[in-house]
Design a protein around this motif. Structure first.
Motif, PDB file in Angstrom:
ATOM      1  N   LEU A  63       0.800  -1.029   0.168  1.00 30.21           N
ATOM      2  CA  LEU A  63      -0.026   0.160   0.273  1.00 30.21           C
ATOM      3  C   LEU A  63       0.671   1.147  -0.173  1.00 30.21           C
ATOM      4  CD1 LEU A  63      -2.654  -1.067   2.564  1.00 30.21           C
ATOM      5  CD2 LEU A  63      -2.910  -0.814   0.223  1.00 30.21           C
ATOM      6  N   LEU A  64       2.035   1.662   0.671  1.00 24.62           N
ATOM      7  CA  LEU A  64       2.921   3.171   0.475  1.00 24.62           C
ATOM      8  C   LEU A  64       3.299   2.646  -0.464  1.00 24.62           C
ATOM      9  CD1 LEU A  64       5.400   1.605   4.286  1.00 24.62           C
ATOM     10  CD2 LEU A  64       3.730   3.537   3.646  1.00 24.62           C
ATOM     11  N   SER A  65       4.009   1.349  -1.835  1.00 31.43           N
ATOM     12  CA  SER A  65       4.080   1.651  -3.206  1.00 31.43           C
ATOM     13  C   SER A  65       3.327   2.417  -3.337  1.00 31.43           C
ATOM     14  CB  SER A  65       4.813   0.314  -3.657  1.00 31.43           C
ATOM     15  OG  SER A  65       5.600   0.079  -2.963  1.00 31.43           O
ATOM     16  N   THR A  66       1.865   1.273  -3.351  1.00 35.39           N
ATOM     17  CA  THR A  66       0.436   2.370  -3.734  1.00 35.39           C
ATOM     18  C   THR A  66       0.740   3.876  -3.557  1.00 35.39           C
ATOM     19  OG1 THR A  66      -0.968   0.702  -3.557  1.00 35.39           O
ATOM     20  CG2 THR A  66      -2.292   2.304  -4.351  1.00 35.39           C
ATOM     21  N   TYR A  67       0.783   4.016  -2.232  1.00 35.55           N
ATOM     22  CA  TYR A  67       0.511   5.287  -1.766  1.00 35.55           C
ATOM     23  C   TYR A  67       1.891   6.649  -2.937  1.00 35.55           C
ATOM     24  CZ  TYR A  67      -2.103   3.861   1.992  1.00 35.55           C
ATOM     25  OH  TYR A  67      -2.681   3.383   3.081  1.00 35.55           O
ATOM     26  N   ILE A  68       2.389   6.111  -3.403  1.00 32.20           N
ATOM     27  CA  ILE A  68       3.733   6.909  -3.532  1.00 32.20           C
ATOM     28  C   ILE A  68       3.369   7.679  -5.228  1.00 32.20           C
ATOM     29  CG2 ILE A  68       5.405   5.344  -3.711  1.00 32.20           C
ATOM     30  CD1 ILE A  68       6.627   8.496  -2.890  1.00 32.20           C
ATOM     31  N   LYS A  69       2.901   5.752  -5.713  1.00 35.51           N
ATOM     32  CA  LYS A  69       2.148   5.679  -7.427  1.00 35.51           C
ATOM     33  C   LYS A  69       0.924   7.379  -7.007  1.00 35.51           C
ATOM     34  CE  LYS A  69       3.343   1.887  -9.544  1.00 35.51           C
ATOM     35  NZ  LYS A  69       4.408   2.222 -10.849  1.00 35.51           N
ATOM     36  N   PHE A  70       0.227   7.547  -6.380  1.00 37.38           N
ATOM     37  CA  PHE A  70      -0.861   8.701  -6.242  1.00 37.38           C
ATOM     38  C   PHE A  70      -0.093  10.035  -6.155  1.00 37.38           C
ATOM     39  CE2 PHE A  70      -4.762   5.833  -3.849  1.00 37.38           C
ATOM     40  CZ  PHE A  70      -5.042   5.240  -5.192  1.00 37.38           C
ATOM     41  N   VAL A  71       1.080   9.925  -5.689  1.00 39.97           N
ATOM     42  CA  VAL A  71       1.573  11.365  -5.411  1.00 39.97           C
ATOM     43  C   VAL A  71       2.245  11.292  -7.125  1.00 39.97           C
ATOM     44  CG1 VAL A  71       4.135  11.611  -4.917  1.00 39.97           C
ATOM     45  CG2 VAL A  71       2.359  10.727  -3.475  1.00 39.97           C
ATOM     46  N   ASN A  72       2.830  10.498  -7.622  1.00 39.93           N
ATOM     47  CA  ASN A  72       2.723  10.837  -9.478  1.00 39.93           C
ATOM     48  C   ASN A  72       1.758  11.235 -10.218  1.00 39.93           C
ATOM     49  OD1 ASN A  72       3.970  10.572 -11.418  1.00 39.93           O
ATOM     50  ND2 ASN A  72       3.764   8.581 -11.753  1.00 39.93           N
ATOM     51  N   LEU A  73       0.384  10.348  -9.966  1.00 38.47           N
ATOM     52  CA  LEU A  73      -1.042  10.350 -10.667  1.00 38.47           C
ATOM     53  C   LEU A  73      -1.578  11.161  -9.579  1.00 38.47           C
ATOM     54  CD1 LEU A  73      -2.028   6.438 -10.526  1.00 38.47           C
ATOM     55  CD2 LEU A  73      -1.097   7.492 -12.555  1.00 38.47           C
ATOM     56  N   ALA A  85       7.650  11.135 -12.511  1.00 39.58           N
ATOM     57  CA  ALA A  85       7.471  10.427 -13.435  1.00 39.58           C
ATOM     58  C   ALA A  85       7.889   9.452 -14.113  1.00 39.58           C
ATOM     59  CB  ALA A  85       6.499  11.170 -14.352  1.00 39.58           C
ATOM     60  N   THR A  86       8.634   9.412 -14.342  1.00 36.49           N
ATOM     61  CA  THR A  86      10.163   8.375 -15.061  1.00 36.49           C
ATOM     62  C   THR A  86       9.890   7.077 -13.908  1.00 36.49           C
ATOM     63  OG1 THR A  86      11.177  10.107 -15.341  1.00 36.49           O
ATOM     64  CG2 THR A  86      12.016   7.594 -15.947  1.00 36.49           C
ATOM     65  N   VAL A  87      10.201   7.759 -12.414  1.00 33.57           N
ATOM     66  CA  VAL A  87      10.571   6.718 -11.329  1.00 33.57           C
ATOM     67  C   VAL A  87       8.862   5.435 -10.735  1.00 33.57           C
ATOM     68  CG1 VAL A  87      11.427   5.914  -8.953  1.00 33.57           C
ATOM     69  CG2 VAL A  87      12.096   7.769 -10.589  1.00 33.57           C
ATOM     70  N   LEU A  88       8.399   6.373 -11.289  1.00 29.73           N
ATOM     71  CA  LEU A  88       7.101   5.743 -10.631  1.00 29.73           C
ATOM     72  C   LEU A  88       6.126   5.490 -12.231  1.00 29.73           C
ATOM     73  CD1 LEU A  88       6.301   8.060  -7.869  1.00 29.73           C
ATOM     74  CD2 LEU A  88       7.077   5.828  -7.802  1.00 29.73           C
ATOM     75  N   GLU A  89       6.875   5.577 -13.606  1.00 29.34           N
ATOM     76  CA  GLU A  89       5.545   5.109 -14.003  1.00 29.34           C
ATOM     77  C   GLU A  89       4.636   4.307 -13.997  1.00 29.34           C
ATOM     78  OE1 GLU A  89       6.954   4.718 -18.846  1.00 29.34           O
ATOM     79  OE2 GLU A  89       8.220   5.066 -17.507  1.00 29.34           O
ATOM     80  N   GLU A  90       3.956   4.097 -14.933  1.00 27.20           N
ATOM     81  CA  GLU A  90       2.540   2.866 -15.011  1.00 27.20           C
ATOM     82  C   GLU A  90       4.002   1.579 -15.427  1.00 27.20           C
ATOM     83  OE1 GLU A  90       0.032   0.908 -18.572  1.00 27.20           O
ATOM     84  OE2 GLU A  90      -0.423   3.403 -17.212  1.00 27.20           O
ATOM     85  N   MET A  91       3.447   0.070 -14.536  1.00 28.94           N
ATOM     86  CA  MET A  91       4.532  -0.897 -14.943  1.00 28.94           C
ATOM     87  C   MET A  91       3.713  -1.606 -16.382  1.00 28.94           C
ATOM     88  SD  MET A  91       6.152  -2.159 -12.444  1.00 28.94           S
ATOM     89  CE  MET A  91       5.585  -4.180 -13.269  1.00 28.94           C
ATOM     90  N   PRO A  92       5.799  -1.946 -16.809  1.00 37.58           N
ATOM     91  CA  PRO A  92       5.672  -2.460 -18.385  1.00 37.58           C
ATOM     92  C   PRO A  92       4.895  -3.363 -17.868  1.00 37.58           C
ATOM     93  CG  PRO A  92       7.804  -2.888 -17.069  1.00 37.58           C
ATOM     94  CD  PRO A  92       7.212  -1.657 -16.424  1.00 37.58           C
ATOM     95  N   PRO A  93       4.034  -4.016 -19.688  1.00 38.45           N
ATOM     96  CA  PRO A  93       3.583  -5.468 -19.801  1.00 38.45           C
ATOM     97  C   PRO A  93       4.869  -6.375 -19.825  1.00 38.45           C
ATOM     98  CG  PRO A  93       3.385  -4.419 -21.695  1.00 38.45           C
ATOM     99  CD  PRO A  93       4.349  -3.485 -21.283  1.00 38.45           C
ATOM    100  N   PHE A  94       4.452  -7.716 -18.811  1.00 42.50           N
ATOM    101  CA  PHE A  94       4.978  -8.333 -18.391  1.00 42.50           C
ATOM    102  C   PHE A  94       5.171  -9.338 -19.339  1.00 42.50           C
ATOM    103  CE2 PHE A  94       2.608  -7.640 -14.524  1.00 42.50           C
ATOM    104  CZ  PHE A  94       3.954  -7.323 -13.260  1.00 42.50           C
ATOM    105  N   PRO A  95       6.027 -10.285 -19.888  1.00 42.27           N
ATOM    106  CA  PRO A  95       6.469 -10.792 -20.985  1.00 42.27           C
ATOM    107  C   PRO A  95       5.207 -11.988 -20.431  1.00 42.27           C
ATOM    108  CG  PRO A  95       8.170 -11.328 -18.960  1.00 42.27           C
ATOM    109  CD  PRO A  95       7.021  -9.941 -18.664  1.00 42.27           C
ATOM    110  N   GLU A  96       4.945 -12.215 -21.768  1.00 43.93           N
ATOM    111  CA  GLU A  96       4.142 -13.617 -21.684  1.00 43.93           C
ATOM    112  C   GLU A  96       4.954 -15.034 -21.737  1.00 43.93           C
ATOM    113  OE1 GLU A  96       0.760 -14.314 -21.802  1.00 43.93           O
ATOM    114  OE2 GLU A  96       0.278 -11.870 -21.654  1.00 43.93           O
ATOM    115  N   ARG A  97       4.219 -14.694 -20.707  1.00 39.33           N
ATOM    116  CA  ARG A  97       4.919 -16.438 -19.859  1.00 39.33           C
ATOM    117  C   ARG A  97       3.447 -17.630 -19.631  1.00 39.33           C
ATOM    118  NH1 ARG A  97       9.217 -13.658 -16.195  1.00 39.33           N
ATOM    119  NH2 ARG A  97      11.036 -13.811 -17.509  1.00 39.33           N
ATOM    120  N   GLU A  98       3.913 -19.119 -19.272  1.00 39.16           N
ATOM    121  CA  GLU A  98       3.443 -19.986 -18.715  1.00 39.16           C
ATOM    122  C   GLU A  98       2.558 -19.144 -17.370  1.00 39.16           C
ATOM    123  OE1 GLU A  98       3.938 -23.265 -16.206  1.00 39.16           O
ATOM    124  OE2 GLU A  98       2.936 -24.736 -17.199  1.00 39.16           O
ATOM    125  N   SER A  99       0.763 -19.229 -17.640  1.00 35.10           N
ATOM    126  CA  SER A  99       0.672 -18.876 -16.031  1.00 35.10           C
ATOM    127  C   SER A  99       1.103 -19.860 -14.839  1.00 35.10           C
ATOM    128  CB  SER A  99      -1.243 -19.195 -16.156  1.00 35.10           C
ATOM    129  OG  SER A  99      -1.186 -19.630 -15.334  1.00 35.10           O
TER     130      SER A  99
END
Lengths: 160, 928
Positions: free
Chosen positions: B528-538, B583-597
């Motif tokens: 949640l703390l990470s979410t908060y810092i992301k909110f700071v950016n968003l 904005a750079t540090v807290l940018e949206e997550m890049p897509p995950f490489p497609e792998r087996e579930s």
């Protein structure tokens, strides 16, 4: 088949036959776990269950549970009939077998099992042939002998 | 038997133990006494010991006396001695030698009763020492002309037991063909025992026992067509020789359908007869009759499924099982459900299985036995496809509400997999997973909620919906912590998508999350703390509120180091960093490489691979670490295979060319900040861009350029032979200036290290402008492996520090030796490797033009032989080869089926080792 266990409704092990090498500790652990699992099941439930990577096939005859562990590829129903045939053999030999017969003539129970199953596979399915082998062995017994267990052992009986 | 005695036992356990200890002391004194015991007494006491052991007490003496009994001439003494040894065998080698001696004498005695006892003992103990002593002898006893039938039976099963313990000690030889002919023996007991032996041997040596197929078929045919009295004592409750029939059918499952049309026809007739008999009225009401009859029937169905080649039989089998689904015997319902699971994966019967869906769902609801319900869940999972997924998933979810605790986790995994696999509409998927968390939050493992986040991040179209849905779900006064995790993560990434709605304004979102904060465990709070810092950016407007929270004593002085560190660093970050950096540090997550579930991997681990049936094109790759998952990974320990934060990523560290990795994750924030404020550069760089592609190019070739930028070029030349290889690495300095402190390092992960040996010498630390240096790497493949080693190069160029990492293309297929074989051999081997865990299949879109010649070259380059005229369809490619490792050799078969119309390929790999099939499939799939 990996092993066969006979135990009573009270959870007392009456016969054990292992067809895979396991340490005593493992055997005890497996026995404890399985006895618990099987005794906890209700009467009308199905005779098969998955247990670890094995299949357990069990059936209750009067006060005794007969319980076999077989591998994934093995046939459950025919294992159920292995149990039944073994019970028939005991029955025929002892004449209406009961738990006490197996307790006090355990060696006979083992000999009959060895004639029927060997290394975990069925050796001889003909009731006649198995019993013939046992009877022949009995003939070899010296006349002077009666039962193997002395009277002092009978005292244990009441404890169960 | 009399039921009273002179010494009535005590009523308690203690009394029993006391009584037994007394008896044990007595026996011990007899054994130790000066007077030599006669055989009878010895036998009596050994027997007592056995009795005490069987009552559940430990016995630690008497072995020697038992061994003495073995050499007695009296049958009963010998017999008790053997029984003691069989039941209470001790691995004491001294005794084993004595026991073996006694056995040897009895085997040589030519007294069939004594021989029988000796053989029973070997079969019961079956130790390696016994195998060493007797594995050579027993085949002779087995095939000798004058051996009695009963001894033959014992010898066959004895040999079987020894083969199971120590296959290496049982030599194949002339005797094998004579054993096969025991299938024709007059004595059905001998045939029964021999069939078991042959089945076990044939699984490992199919070629050697090939002739058993036609003999088994004719034997089976004679049994199934016999009248119920023909076989006398071998008829069991009106069923002729059920045990033998089952065994013969089992033996036939070691082989593909017989090639000889006559044999094949006869077998089909047998199977039809067995199916027909199932429809006949029972000859007896006894359960033994129906059990024995159905045992044969189920084994016949197993064979039909194994052959998977007669649609007619498959459909009949399916109909028969369908009848059993509603049988009044619980046992039959259980077996029918189990057996149908395998039928569901055959293309011929999949549709037929699906018609029983309502019955199976009903079983899930009404069966009283949990093990039967479990089978129903398995079958629903196996029969699921796109057409019925919504129904099946809904039924499983509703069952989950009341399901037994013991199977909840597995159902959760199955629902999660099906929902993902058959999702057409990803909003349905998100709803399903949130429902899972609501209904059975405690059973939703990390893999499941990581996965929903991966999918949401990878799919733009569902992000807004996901944000809205988690926001709504979080409104519940009591929601599961897993929901808080998913909610926190998703709002942190995509909360902005719903922030326009005043009902879910940034502040409301924050307050909602923070209202759950204090009820959560430490890892969730960290998230949640990470979410908060992301909110700071968003949402810059909530920054002061969040800073206040971070600044509070309960955060900054939290007793938990992780929470405290996050609070301190996030607070500092939000204060010092500019908007751009934030904005750079807290940018949206890049897509995950497609792998087996990773969920599928988990289910496999839980259930064992064989029980997880894959109907479609699920890629089977190695289990996934959810990289950048919400758990923090400090930079100092970050591995290179995951996009890890490093100094260079922010452009704050040294100099170009910055190896651009994906943007950092919020989860990595804790470690990230270390890099913002320090200038440490000794971190291994993340993989250079394009490194994956370059790596893939080397799978089918050995020479070429592995890496190139403005400064440096890395070229490779390599050769491989069996499990050894040598690689020349050429480092070229493309500039006119020296490289200083030039240090290439080979890095094998902990997982890779034991499997791959790399040896090399350091190179000269100075590389002159325009010069090239060479490094030789000696390679030894110890065991099969998946990962590739990483080559990290660090050097200084004109005052700047350079750091490059590339994957070194040492892949498992390099240790291939091609194997040529004929069509017949190929398909026979193919069939033998038909366990689900031996096969890995991948269906994928062609990434390159589908050119036959190029494909051939690639398969040859891959290292396997390209087998011509093997596949009945000339458009398909098949290959075969052996992977050589130091410890073992692994035979590999592959088949590539192109579908020009769909521009797709189906690649199937079969090897004896799952990880190998997996890896080879992965490597080769990337080539087309």
């Amino acid at each position: 088949m990996q092993f066969m266990l006979l135990f009573s409704r009270q959870g007392k092990l009456r016969l054990q036959k292992w067809y895979v090498p396991l340490s005593d500790k493992e055997k005890k652990k497996i026995t404890r776990e399985l006895v618990q699992t099987v005794l906890a099941r209700k009467p009308k439930m199905c005779s098969f269950l998955e247990w670890r990577d094995l299949k357990i096939v069990y059936k209750r005859y009067a006060s005794l549970y007969f319980c076999c562990a077989i591998e994934d590829q093995d046939n459950e129903l025919i294992t159920l009939e292995i149990i039944h045939r073994y019970v028939e053999l005991l029955d025929k030999y002892f004449g209406s077998v009961c738990e006490l017969d197996i307790i006090f003539n355990f060696e006979k129970a083992y000999f009959i099992l060895d004639e029927f199953l060997l290394g975990g596979e069925v050796q001889e399915t003909s009731k006649k042939n198995v019993l013939k082998a046992i009877e022949q062995a009995d003939l070899l017994q010296e006349k002077t002998e009666t039962m193997y267990h002395s009277k002092s052992f009978i005292g244990f009986k009441k404890a169960y | 038997m009399i039921y009273h005695g002179k010494h009535p036992a005590g009523k308690s356990k203690e009394a029993e133990i006391k009584r037994i200890n007394k008896e044990l002391a007595n026996i011990r004194s007899k054994f130790k006494g000066d007077k030599a015991l006669d055989g009878y007494s010895k036998k009596k006491y050994v027997c007592k010991l056995l009795f005490i052991f069987l009552l559940g007490h430990d016995i630690d003496f008497g072995h020697m006396e038992a061994v003495n009994l073995l050499s007695s001439n009296r049958y009963t003494e010998k017999q008790i001695g053997y029984l003691f040894i069989s039941v209470l065998v001790n691995s004491n080698s001294e005794l084993i030698r004595l026991i073996n001696n006694a056995i040897k004498n009895d085997l040589a005695s030519r007294n069939p009763t004594f021989m029988g006892l000796a053989l029973h003992c070997i079969a019961s103990v079956g130790s390696r020492e016994m195998a060493e002593a007797f594995a050579g002898e027993i085949p002779k006893v087995l095939v000798a002309g004058d051996t009695m039938d009963s001894v033959k039976q014992s010898a066959a099963l004895c040999l079987l037991r020894l083969y199971r313990t120590s296959p290496d000690l049982v030599p194949m030889g002339d005797w094998t063909s004579r054993v096969v002919h025991l299938l024709n023996d007059q004595h059905l007991g001998v045939v029964t025992a021999a069939t078991s032996l042959i089945t076990t041997l044939a699984q490992k040596n199919p070629e050697e026992f090939k002739t058993s197929v036609s003999l088994a078929v004719s034997r089976l045919s004679r049994i199934v067509t016999s009248a119920s009295t023909d076989l006398q004592d071998y008829t069991y409750y009106f069923v002729p020789a059920p045990w033998l029939s089952v065994k013969l059918l089992r033996l036939l499952q070691c082989y593909p359908p017989p090639e000889d049309p006559a044999v094949r026809g006869r077998l089909t007739e047998c199977l039809e007869t067995i199916l027909n008999k199932a429809q006949e009225p029972p000859k007896s009401k006894k359960v033994q009759h129906s059990n024995a009859k159905n045992a044969v029937l189920f084994e016949a169905i197993s064979l039909i499924i194994h052959h998977d080649s007669e649609p007619n039989l498959l459909v009949r089998a399916c109909n028969q099982l369908g009848q059993f689904l509603q049988h009044r015997e619980t046992n039959l319902r259980y077996l029918a459900l189990e057996s149908m699971c395998t039928l569901a994966s055959s293309e011929f019967s999949h549709e037929a299985v699906k018609t029983h869906i309502e019955t199976v769902i009903n079983a899930l609801k009404t069966e009283r036995d949990v093990s039967v319900r479990q089978r129903a869940v398995d079958l629903l999972y196996a029969m699921c496809d796109r057409s019925n997924a919504p129904q099946i998933v809904a039924e499983m979810l509703s069952y989950l509400e009341t399901a037994d605790y013991s199977i909840r986790e597995e159902i959760v995994l199955k629902v999660a997999i099906l929902a993902e696999k058959y999702a057409v509409d990803y909003t349905w998927y998100v709803d399903t997973i949130l429902n899972l968390i609501r209904i059975a939050g405690d059973y939703v493992s990390e893999e499941v909620w990581y996965r929903v986040i991966q999918i949401v991040i990878n799919r733009d179209d569902v992000q807004g919906y996901a944000a809205k849905t988690v926001f709504e779900a979080l409104q519940a006064p009591a929601c599961h912590e897993n929901l808080v995790k998913v909610g926190g993560y998703i709002l942190g990434e995509f909360g902005n998508l719903i922030a326009g709605d005043p009902r879910s304004s940034p502040l409301i979102q924050f307050n909602l999350l923070h209202s759950k904060f204090h009820l959560c465990s430490v890892p969730t709070r960290a998230l949640l703390l990470s979410t908060y810092i992301k909110f700071v950016n968003l949402f810059p407007e909530v920054k002061p509120t969040i800073q206040d929270v971070l600044r509070s004593d309960s955060q900054l002085r939290n007793a938990d180091v992780e929470l405290q560190q996050r609070a301190v660093e996030y607070l500092r970050l939000s204060t010092v960093a500019s908007t751009d950096i934030l904005a750079t540090v807290l940018e949206e997550m890049p897509p995950f490489p497609e792998r087996e579930s990773s969920i599928l991997a988990k289910l496999k681990k839980k259930k064992g691979p064989s029980t997880v049936t894959d109907l479609e094109d699920t890629k089977r790759e190695r289990s996934v670490d959810v990289n950048g998952g919400p758990e923090p990974a400090p930079a100092s320990t970050s591995t290179m295979s995951t996009p890890s934060p490093s100094a260079d990523l922010l452009g704050l560290g040294a100099a170009p060319p910055a190896p651009a990795g994906p943007p950092p994750s919020s989860g990595g924030g804790g470690g990230l900040l270390v890099d913002v404020f320090s200038d440490s550069a000794s971190v291994v760089a993340p993989l250079a861009p394009g490194s994956e592609d370059n790596f893939a190019r080397f799978v089918c070739k050995n020479n070429g350029v592995l890496f190139e930028n403005q400064l440096l070029q890395i070229g490779l030349k390599s050769e491989f032979r069996q499990n050894l290889g040598r690689m020349f690495i050429f480092y070229g300095n493309k500039t006119s200036t020296q490289f200083l402190n030039f240090t290439p390092t080979l890095i094998c992960s902990d997982e890779l290290q034991p499997n791959l040996n790399l040896q090399t010498k350091p190179v000269d630390p100075t590389v002159e402008g325009g010069a090239q240096v060479q490094q030789v790497v000696n390679i030894e493949c110890v065991s099969d492996f998946t990962e590739a080693p990483v080559l990290n190069i660090q050097f200084r160029y004109g005052g700047t520090f350079q750091n490059v990492s590339v994957q070194l293309p040492i892949t498992l297929n390099k240790f291939f030796q091609p194997t040529e074989m004929a069509s017949q051999d190929f398909f026979q081997r193919w069939k033998q490797l038909s366990n689900p865990q031996q096969e890995v299949q991948n269906i994928f879109k062609a990434k390159h033009p589908m050119d036959t010649e190029v494909t051939k070259a690639k398969i040859i380059g891959f290292g396997s032989a390209l087998l011509e005229e093997v596949d009945p369809n000339p458009a398909n490619f098949v290959g075969a080869g052996i992977i050589h490792t130091k410890t073992t050799q692994i035979g590999c078969l592959l088949r590539l089926e192109p579908n020009l119309q769909a521009q797709m390929y189906r690649l199937t790999l079969r090897t004896s080792k799952e990880a190998v099939s997996q890896r080879l499939c992965e490597l080769l799939s990337a080539q087309f």
